[in-house]
Design a protein around this motif. Structure first.
Motif, mmCIF file in Angstrom:
data_model
loop_
_atom_site.group_PDB
_atom_site.id
_atom_site.type_symbol
_atom_site.label_atom_id
_atom_site.label_comp_id
_atom_site.label_asym_id
_atom_site.label_seq_id
_atom_site.Cartn_x
_atom_site.Cartn_y
_atom_site.Cartn_z
ATOM 1 N N SER A 1 29.457 49.547 49.146
ATOM 2 C CA SER A 1 28.809 49.398 50.536
ATOM 3 C C SER A 1 28.263 48.041 50.788
ATOM 4 C CB SER A 1 27.904 50.589 50.890
ATOM 5 O OG SER A 1 26.796 50.456 49.770
ATOM 6 N N ASN A 2 28.227 47.345 49.716
ATOM 7 C CA ASN A 2 27.389 45.926 49.610
ATOM 8 C C ASN A 2 28.838 45.067 50.028
ATOM 9 O OD1 ASN A 2 26.877 43.024 48.528
ATOM 10 N ND2 ASN A 2 24.711 43.972 48.005
ATOM 11 N N ILE A 3 28.641 44.351 51.017
ATOM 12 C CA ILE A 3 29.735 43.323 51.583
ATOM 13 C C ILE A 3 29.992 42.289 50.540
ATOM 14 C CG2 ILE A 3 30.515 41.982 53.402
ATOM 15 C CD1 ILE A 3 29.272 43.634 55.444
ATOM 16 N N ASN A 4 28.858 41.630 50.063
ATOM 17 C CA ASN A 4 28.958 40.653 49.069
ATOM 18 C C ASN A 4 29.500 41.136 47.936
ATOM 19 O OD1 ASN A 4 27.989 38.671 51.024
ATOM 20 N ND2 ASN A 4 25.921 38.941 50.390
ATOM 21 N N GLU A 5 29.277 42.320 47.255
ATOM 22 C CA GLU A 5 29.630 42.649 46.086
ATOM 23 C C GLU A 5 31.010 43.147 46.028
ATOM 24 O OE1 GLU A 5 28.964 46.714 44.329
ATOM 25 O OE2 GLU A 5 27.233 45.424 43.634
ATOM 26 N N ALA A 6 31.443 43.717 47.137
ATOM 27 C CA ALA A 6 32.893 43.996 47.511
ATOM 28 C C ALA A 6 33.731 42.694 47.556
ATOM 29 C CB ALA A 6 33.140 44.643 48.557
ATOM 30 N N ALA A 7 33.450 41.745 48.234
ATOM 31 C CA ALA A 7 34.237 40.515 48.148
ATOM 32 C C ALA A 7 34.263 39.906 46.783
ATOM 33 C CB ALA A 7 33.470 39.553 49.313
ATOM 34 N N GLN A 8 33.351 39.861 46.387
ATOM 35 C CA GLN A 8 33.302 39.295 44.861
ATOM 36 C C GLN A 8 34.286 40.076 44.021
ATOM 37 O OE1 GLN A 8 31.999 36.251 43.540
ATOM 38 N NE2 GLN A 8 31.489 35.972 45.742
ATOM 39 N N ALA A 9 34.202 41.428 44.194
ATOM 40 C CA ALA A 9 35.108 42.092 43.346
ATOM 41 C C ALA A 9 36.755 41.880 43.654
ATOM 42 C CB ALA A 9 34.738 43.691 43.422
ATOM 43 N N ILE A 10 36.854 41.621 44.942
ATOM 44 C CA ILE A 10 38.323 41.624 45.240
ATOM 45 C C ILE A 10 38.660 39.779 44.682
ATOM 46 C CG2 ILE A 10 39.728 40.728 47.401
ATOM 47 C CD1 ILE A 10 38.056 43.039 48.958
ATOM 48 N N LYS A 11 37.742 38.929 44.879
ATOM 49 C CA LYS A 11 38.234 37.695 44.441
ATOM 50 C C LYS A 11 38.284 37.787 42.784
ATOM 51 C CE LYS A 11 35.581 35.107 47.919
ATOM 52 N NZ LYS A 11 34.403 34.373 47.952
ATOM 53 N N MET A 12 37.540 38.449 42.171
ATOM 54 C CA MET A 12 37.814 38.565 40.517
ATOM 55 C C MET A 12 39.397 39.345 40.444
ATOM 56 S SD MET A 12 36.918 38.093 37.521
ATOM 57 C CE MET A 12 35.153 37.697 37.749
ATOM 58 N N ALA A 13 39.728 40.050 41.185
ATOM 59 C CA ALA A 13 40.876 40.750 41.042
ATOM 60 C C ALA A 13 42.104 39.753 41.209
ATOM 61 C CB ALA A 13 41.170 42.143 41.988
ATOM 62 N N GLN A 14 41.907 38.919 42.226
ATOM 63 C CA GLN A 14 42.954 37.984 42.553
ATOM 64 C C GLN A 14 43.015 37.050 41.451
ATOM 65 O OE1 GLN A 14 41.381 36.334 46.513
ATOM 66 N NE2 GLN A 14 41.614 38.381 47.133
ATOM 67 N N SER A 15 41.893 36.587 40.938
ATOM 68 C CA SER A 15 41.672 35.589 39.935
ATOM 69 C C SER A 15 42.647 36.322 38.627
ATOM 70 C CB SER A 15 40.573 35.033 39.551
ATOM 71 O OG SER A 15 40.340 34.339 38.233
ATOM 72 N N LEU A 16 42.365 37.320 38.075
ATOM 73 C CA LEU A 16 43.088 38.048 37.233
ATOM 74 C C LEU A 16 44.438 38.424 37.165
ATOM 75 C CD1 LEU A 16 40.149 40.503 36.239
ATOM 76 C CD2 LEU A 16 40.940 38.735 34.719
ATOM 77 N N MET A 17 44.722 38.376 38.495
ATOM 78 C CA MET A 17 46.181 38.646 38.911
ATOM 79 C C MET A 17 47.095 37.272 38.648
ATOM 80 S SD MET A 17 46.113 41.393 42.275
ATOM 81 C CE MET A 17 47.970 41.181 42.300
ATOM 82 N N LYS A 18 46.287 36.351 39.051
ATOM 83 C CA LYS A 18 46.916 34.801 39.156
ATOM 84 C C LYS A 18 47.096 34.409 37.762
ATOM 85 C CE LYS A 18 46.111 31.907 42.315
ATOM 86 N NZ LYS A 18 45.417 31.034 43.137
ATOM 87 N N LYS A 19 46.083 34.675 36.713
ATOM 88 C CA LYS A 19 46.266 34.226 35.497
ATOM 89 C C LYS A 19 47.057 34.844 34.657
ATOM 90 C CE LYS A 19 43.071 34.556 31.209
ATOM 91 N NZ LYS A 19 41.731 34.632 30.747
ATOM 92 N N TYR A 20 47.370 36.190 35.097
ATOM 93 C CA TYR A 20 48.570 36.836 34.276
ATOM 94 C C TYR A 20 49.866 37.119 34.752
ATOM 95 C CZ TYR A 20 44.820 37.838 30.897
ATOM 96 O OH TYR A 20 43.953 38.001 29.917
#
Length: 229
Positions: free
Chosen positions: A22-41
């Motif tokens: 429900s925290n907009i900033n926390e949700a956005a950061q989680a999405i960015k982290m997922a993207q970074s991991l996907m790119k890495k692998y």
């Protein structure tokens, strides 16, 4: 599959789970982290772009017959956040789902709920101001319409203007095509174009009131939970 990649996928799944926060900033950061991991692998850009896309449902229940005012809110939010709205059926009523980059979709639905609630409150106050004045119902309706559209222009101008990526429209269209069936977007867009009619001097009064709206506070006094799929 290597152990490293398997661990990465677990982390991605966890990030996507956190993106429901429900925290907009926390949700956005989680999405960015997922993207970074996907790119890495080794996932390709199309996979990453699709993961970035999301739809967030507004909390507001809308009537089956969508008014010009609601269409104007949707048009404004679509433009300011670079998203697209699809109206879906919900227990005989409707809800607005905003589609685009996941963090934009979250904020768009959040903003929609606030603007819709504040609009109804201020328009109700303006309507009540005619009590006992002897003004005809036709004239009241005309003046309320102008006030409402002025209010909305003022309120929508307060929203952040987040410029979308150059190919955002295509990404959104592809996402909607994959997630929804039988959506008549062209008819909906024509309704948006026809929405603003019958302006009176009350438009300016409404605009001044609308400029007082703030999307920095949630609808109910606490952070509203958003559902990101």
């Amino acid at each position: 599959m290597s152990d490293a990649k398997r661990k990465a996928l677990k982390k991605i799944a966890k990030c996507l789970e956190l993106s429901n926060s429900s925290n907009i900033n926390e949700a956005a950061q989680a999405i960015k982290m997922a993207q970074s991991l996907m790119k890495k692998y080794g996932l390709d850009q199309d996979d990453i772009d699709f993961i970035r896309m999301g739809k967030t449902t507004s909390e507001t229940l809308l009537p089956t017959s969508i008014s010009d005012a609601i269409l104007k809110i949707i048009r404004g939010i679509n433009t300011r956040f670079g998203v697209e709205c699809v109206l879906t059926n919900h227990k005989g009523l409707k809800k607005a789902e905003f589609i685009g980059d996941a963090d934009r979709a979250i904020f768009a639905a959040f903003a929609f709920d606030i603007v819709y609630r504040e609009m109804n409150e201020h328009v109700g106050q303006f309507r009540n101001s005619f009590q006992g004045t002897g003004t005809s119902q036709t004239e009241i309706t005309r003046r309320i319409g102008s006030f409402t559209f002025g209010w909305l222009d003022g309120a929508l101008a307060k929203l952040p203007n987040i410029a979308p990526d150059g190919d955002a429209d295509k990404k959104i269209k592809d996402y909607i095509d994959s997630q929804f069936k039988n959506i008549d977007r062209e008819t909906f867009k024509q309704q948006l174009r026809d929405a603003m009619k019958g302006i009176t001097d009350d438009y300016e009064k409404g605009m001044k009131k609308g400029k007082q709206v703030s999307v920095s506070r949630p609808v109910s006094g606490k952070q509203a939970t958003k559902r990101l799929y």
